[in-house]
Design an enzyme around this catalytic site. Structure first.
Site, PDB file in Angstrom:
ATOM      1  N   ASP A   1      50.424 140.370 -18.151  1.00 57.25           N
ATOM      2  CA  ASP A   1      49.678 141.636 -18.072  1.00 57.25           C
ATOM      3  C   ASP A   1      48.415 141.509 -18.911  1.00 57.25           C
ATOM      4  O   ASP A   1      48.335 140.711 -19.840  1.00 57.25           O
ATOM      5  CB  ASP A   1      50.522 142.812 -18.577  1.00 57.25           C
ATOM      6  CG  ASP A   1      50.066 144.143 -17.994  1.00 57.25           C
ATOM      7  OD1 ASP A   1      50.774 144.699 -17.124  1.00 57.25           O
ATOM      8  OD2 ASP A   1      48.974 144.632 -18.378  1.00 57.25           O
TER       9      ASP A   1
ATOM     10  N   LYS B   1      43.364 146.827  -0.470  1.00 57.34           N
ATOM     11  CA  LYS B   1      44.768 146.658  -0.072  1.00 57.34           C
ATOM     12  C   LYS B   1      44.886 146.175   1.383  1.00 57.34           C
ATOM     13  O   LYS B   1      45.802 145.408   1.702  1.00 57.34           O
ATOM     14  CB  LYS B   1      45.551 147.959  -0.298  1.00 57.34           C
ATOM     15  CG  LYS B   1      45.695 148.350  -1.782  1.00 57.34           C
ATOM     16  CD  LYS B   1      46.473 147.318  -2.584  1.00 57.34           C
ATOM     17  CE  LYS B   1      46.807 147.806  -4.003  1.00 57.34           C
ATOM     18  NZ  LYS B   1      47.551 146.807  -4.790  1.00 57.34           N
TER      19      LYS B   1
ATOM     20  N   ILE C   1      54.802 156.001  -5.769  1.00 57.34           N
ATOM     21  CA  ILE C   1      55.843 155.618  -6.717  1.00 57.34           C
ATOM     22  C   ILE C   1      55.518 156.222  -8.081  1.00 57.34           C
ATOM     23  O   ILE C   1      54.350 156.214  -8.505  1.00 57.34           O
ATOM     24  CB  ILE C   1      55.926 154.071  -6.832  1.00 57.34           C
ATOM     25  CG1 ILE C   1      56.015 153.420  -5.442  1.00 57.34           C
ATOM     26  CG2 ILE C   1      57.115 153.662  -7.713  1.00 57.34           C
ATOM     27  CD1 ILE C   1      57.188 153.842  -4.585  1.00 57.34           C
TER      28      ILE C   1
ATOM     29  N   THR D   1      54.697 156.173 -11.312  1.00 56.84           N
ATOM     30  CA  THR D   1      54.202 155.313 -12.392  1.00 56.84           C
ATOM     31  C   THR D   1      52.937 155.984 -12.949  1.00 56.84           C
ATOM     32  O   THR D   1      52.396 156.912 -12.334  1.00 56.84           O
ATOM     33  CB  THR D   1      53.812 153.903 -11.875  1.00 56.84           C
ATOM     34  OG1 THR D   1      52.591 154.025 -11.141  1.00 56.84           O
ATOM     35  CG2 THR D   1      54.892 153.284 -11.003  1.00 56.84           C
TER      36      THR D   1
ATOM     37  N   TYR E   1      40.009 151.187  -2.855  1.00 57.75           N
ATOM     38  CA  TYR E   1      41.422 150.786  -2.977  1.00 57.75           C
ATOM     39  C   TYR E   1      41.984 150.465  -1.585  1.00 57.75           C
ATOM     40  O   TYR E   1      42.646 149.447  -1.396  1.00 57.75           O
ATOM     41  CB  TYR E   1      42.182 151.942  -3.631  1.00 57.75           C
ATOM     42  CG  TYR E   1      43.633 151.677  -3.950  1.00 57.75           C
ATOM     43  CD1 TYR E   1      44.002 150.977  -5.100  1.00 57.75           C
ATOM     44  CD2 TYR E   1      44.648 152.157  -3.128  1.00 57.75           C
ATOM     45  CE1 TYR E   1      45.340 150.760  -5.409  1.00 57.75           C
ATOM     46  CE2 TYR E   1      45.983 151.947  -3.428  1.00 57.75           C
ATOM     47  CZ  TYR E   1      46.324 151.248  -4.575  1.00 57.75           C
ATOM     48  OH  TYR E   1      47.655 151.038  -4.867  1.00 57.75           O
TER      49      TYR E   1
ATOM     50  N   ASN F   1      51.044 141.559  -8.567  1.00 56.47           N
ATOM     51  CA  ASN F   1      51.242 143.006  -8.542  1.00 56.47           C
ATOM     52  C   ASN F   1      50.213 143.781  -9.353  1.00 56.47           C
ATOM     53  O   ASN F   1      50.069 144.995  -9.175  1.00 56.47           O
ATOM     54  CB  ASN F   1      52.668 143.262  -9.078  1.00 56.47           C
ATOM     55  CG  ASN F   1      52.908 144.689  -9.427  1.00 56.47           C
ATOM     56  OD1 ASN F   1      53.125 145.512  -8.546  1.00 56.47           O
ATOM     57  ND2 ASN F   1      52.853 145.010 -10.723  1.00 56.47           N
TER      58      ASN F   1
HETATM   59  N1  LIG Z   1      52.399 153.709  -8.004  1.00 58.80           N
HETATM   60  C1  LIG Z   1      52.170 153.782  -6.713  1.00 58.80           C
HETATM   61  O1  LIG Z   1      52.343 154.832  -6.089  1.00 58.80           O
HETATM   62  C2  LIG Z   1      51.719 152.571  -5.940  1.00 58.80           C
HETATM   63  C3  LIG Z   1      51.722 152.627  -4.546  1.00 58.80           C
HETATM   64  C4  LIG Z   1      51.331 151.524  -3.816  1.00 58.80           C
HETATM   65  C5  LIG Z   1      50.917 150.385  -4.458  1.00 58.80           C
HETATM   66  N2  LIG Z   1      50.902 150.340  -5.809  1.00 58.80           N
HETATM   67  C6  LIG Z   1      50.464 149.097  -6.428  1.00 58.80           C
HETATM   68  O2  LIG Z   1      51.499 148.625  -7.269  1.00 58.80           O
HETATM   69  C7  LIG Z   1      50.934 147.809  -8.280  1.00 58.80           C
HETATM   70  C8  LIG Z   1      51.485 148.250  -9.629  1.00 58.80           C
HETATM   71  O3  LIG Z   1      51.066 149.574  -9.870  1.00 58.80           O
HETATM   72  P1  LIG Z   1      51.897 150.605 -10.769  1.00 58.80           P
HETATM   73  O4  LIG Z   1      52.030 151.833  -9.988  1.00 58.80           O
HETATM   74  O5  LIG Z   1      53.086 149.956 -11.331  1.00 58.80           O
HETATM   75  O6  LIG Z   1      50.789 150.906 -11.885  1.00 58.80           O
HETATM   76  P2  LIG Z   1      50.790 150.817 -13.473  1.00 58.80           P
HETATM   77  O7  LIG Z   1      49.469 151.360 -13.863  1.00 58.80           O
HETATM   78  O8  LIG Z   1      52.039 151.392 -14.025  1.00 58.80           O
HETATM   79  O9  LIG Z   1      50.826 149.221 -13.754  1.00 58.80           O
HETATM   80  C9  LIG Z   1      49.749 148.400 -13.463  1.00 58.80           C
HETATM   81  C10 LIG Z   1      49.737 147.269 -14.474  1.00 58.80           C
HETATM   82  O10 LIG Z   1      48.705 146.350 -14.091  1.00 58.80           O
HETATM   83  C11 LIG Z   1      48.047 145.935 -15.267  1.00 58.80           C
HETATM   84  N3  LIG Z   1      46.685 145.495 -14.938  1.00 58.80           N
HETATM   85  C12 LIG Z   1      45.632 146.237 -14.549  1.00 58.80           C
HETATM   86  N4  LIG Z   1      44.550 145.477 -14.377  1.00 58.80           N
HETATM   87  C13 LIG Z   1      44.927 144.216 -14.667  1.00 58.80           C
HETATM   88  C14 LIG Z   1      44.255 142.977 -14.675  1.00 58.80           C
HETATM   89  N5  LIG Z   1      42.955 142.892 -14.385  1.00 58.80           N
HETATM   90  N6  LIG Z   1      44.953 141.863 -15.009  1.00 58.80           N
HETATM   91  C15 LIG Z   1      46.263 141.940 -15.339  1.00 58.80           C
HETATM   92  N7  LIG Z   1      46.957 143.088 -15.352  1.00 58.80           N
HETATM   93  C16 LIG Z   1      46.287 144.210 -15.021  1.00 58.80           C
HETATM   94  C17 LIG Z   1      48.035 147.156 -16.166  1.00 58.80           C
HETATM   95  O11 LIG Z   1      47.814 146.802 -17.542  1.00 58.80           O
HETATM   96  C18 LIG Z   1      49.417 147.725 -15.889  1.00 58.80           C
HETATM   97  O12 LIG Z   1      50.379 147.237 -16.792  1.00 58.80           O
HETATM   98  C19 LIG Z   1      49.429 147.925  -8.129  1.00 58.80           C
HETATM   99  O13 LIG Z   1      48.942 146.814  -7.407  1.00 58.80           O
HETATM  100  C20 LIG Z   1      49.259 149.179  -7.311  1.00 58.80           C
HETATM  101  O14 LIG Z   1      48.061 149.179  -6.593  1.00 58.80           O
HETATM  102  C21 LIG Z   1      51.290 151.403  -6.574  1.00 58.80           C
END
Ligand SMILES: NC(=O)c1ccc[n+]([C@@H]2O[C@H](COP(=O)([O-])OP(=O)(O)OC[C@H]3O[C@@H](n4cnc5c(N)ncnc54)[C@H](O)[C@@H]3O)[C@@H](O)[C@H]2O)c1
Length: 255
Positions: free
Chosen positions: A38, A166, A195, A197, A162, A91
């Site tokens: 991370d 994606k 989700i 988060t 975004y 991710n």
């Molecule tokens: N939460 C949702 O509803 C949802 C839906 C679809 C897709 N996603 C995708 O799931 C993935 C995880 O998202 P999440 O919801 O767990 O979010 P989150 O914000 O809880 O976690 C994202 C993590 O990525 C890290 N991060 C950000 N930029 C970074 C970089 N440049 N290098 C390394 N780490 C980095 C952050 O520090 C964080 O720990 C993402 O790709 C997001 O686009 C999330």
């Protein structure tokens, strides 16, 4: 019962929070030794602590997926600690809201924000795969799961950069799967719906009622529900599945 990832070496980016943390914990529970990567060191450290507290094996690596040298070092660290790389979950991601640009249309967004959205959400996935694929080819194969989104399958309002990134992840996943199938590497994408988060705070504040009204199950998903699908896609149980998307969205896309 045999664990799904027994003895495998796994790498998860964005594993300091949300979906990535849940996946790292689930992979370790299934027997993998996990490199928890991370941008945020404290988050990665907390994930590793949770894995070790449950009796699993993990190491934390601080890496920004947009930085080539840091990504190369991240993959090297996984191989150095655990001898090889079998599974990777690319991710790490950012939402427009995280950059203060939630709700903006194409004409409103600053190029800085556009560039960062593409750099983290799309180029970062490519950069990670570049190094992971090389490591996996050296040891005869592996499985990669890229986190796309339902935003990789349809347009969503107020988040076009975004959505573009994606959609790119979905295309990149298909192309990589074709190019590396003969090397024994499977590449798939997980497409989560909404989700619970830290990432979705802005979307829920702007249009939470509409989001929940469209999802057939009328609730947000939990990070652990995505993690289970990723573990399965990384495991030998999904051995004939490559170049495709798995949607986990509580029925959002069904309507
Ligand atoms: N939460 C949702 O509803 C949802 C839906 C679809 C897709 N996603 C995708 O799931 C993935 C995880 O998202 P999440 O919801 O767990 O979010 P989150 O914000 O809880 O976690 C994202 C993590 O990525 C890290 N991060 C950000 N930029 C970074 C970089 N440049 N290098 C390394 N780490 C980095 C952050 O520090 C964080 O720990 C993402 O790709 C997001 O686009 C999330």
């Amino acid at each position: 019962m045999t664990r799904l990832l027994e003895g495998k070496s796994a790498l998860v980016t964005g594993a300091g929070s949300g979906i990535g943390r849940a996946t790292a914990i689930a992979m370790a529970r299934e027997g993998a030794r996990v490199t928890v990567a991370d941008l945020a060191g404290p988050g990665a450290g907390d994930t590793v602590a949770a894995i070790r507290a449950a009796g699993g094996e993990a190491q934390a690596v601080v890496a920004d997926v947009t930085r080539p040298h840091q990504v190369a070092a991240m993959v090297d660290a996984a191989v150095a600690a655990y001898g090889r790389l079998d599974c990777a979950h690319n991710n790490a991601g950012v939402a427009a809201g995280t950059l203060g640009a939630g709700g903006q249309r194409v004409g409103d967004i600053d190029q800085e924000v556009w560039d960062r959205m593409i750099a983290v959400n799309l180029t970062g996935v490519w950069l990670c795969m570049k190094h992971e694929l090389a490591a996996m080819e050296r040891t005869g194969g592996g499985a990669i799961v890229n986190t796309a989104s339902i935003a990789g399958l349809v347009g969503l309002p107020g988040t076009h950069a975004y959505v573009a990134a994606k959609h790119g992840v979905v295309g990149l996943t298909k192309a990589a799967a074709i190019d590396h199938a003969e090397a024994g590497i499977r590449v798939n994408a997980i497409c989560p719906g909404y989700i619970e988060t830290p990432m979705i705070g802005d979307s829920m504040a702007r249009r939470g009622e509409r989001i929940l009204a469209r999802a057939a199950m009328r609730r947000l998903g939990q990070p652990e529900e995505i993690a289970e699908a990723v573990v399965w896609l990384c495991s030998d149980r999904s051995g004939f599945i490559t170049g495709t998307t798995v949607t986990a969205d509580g029925g959002y896309m069904a309507s």
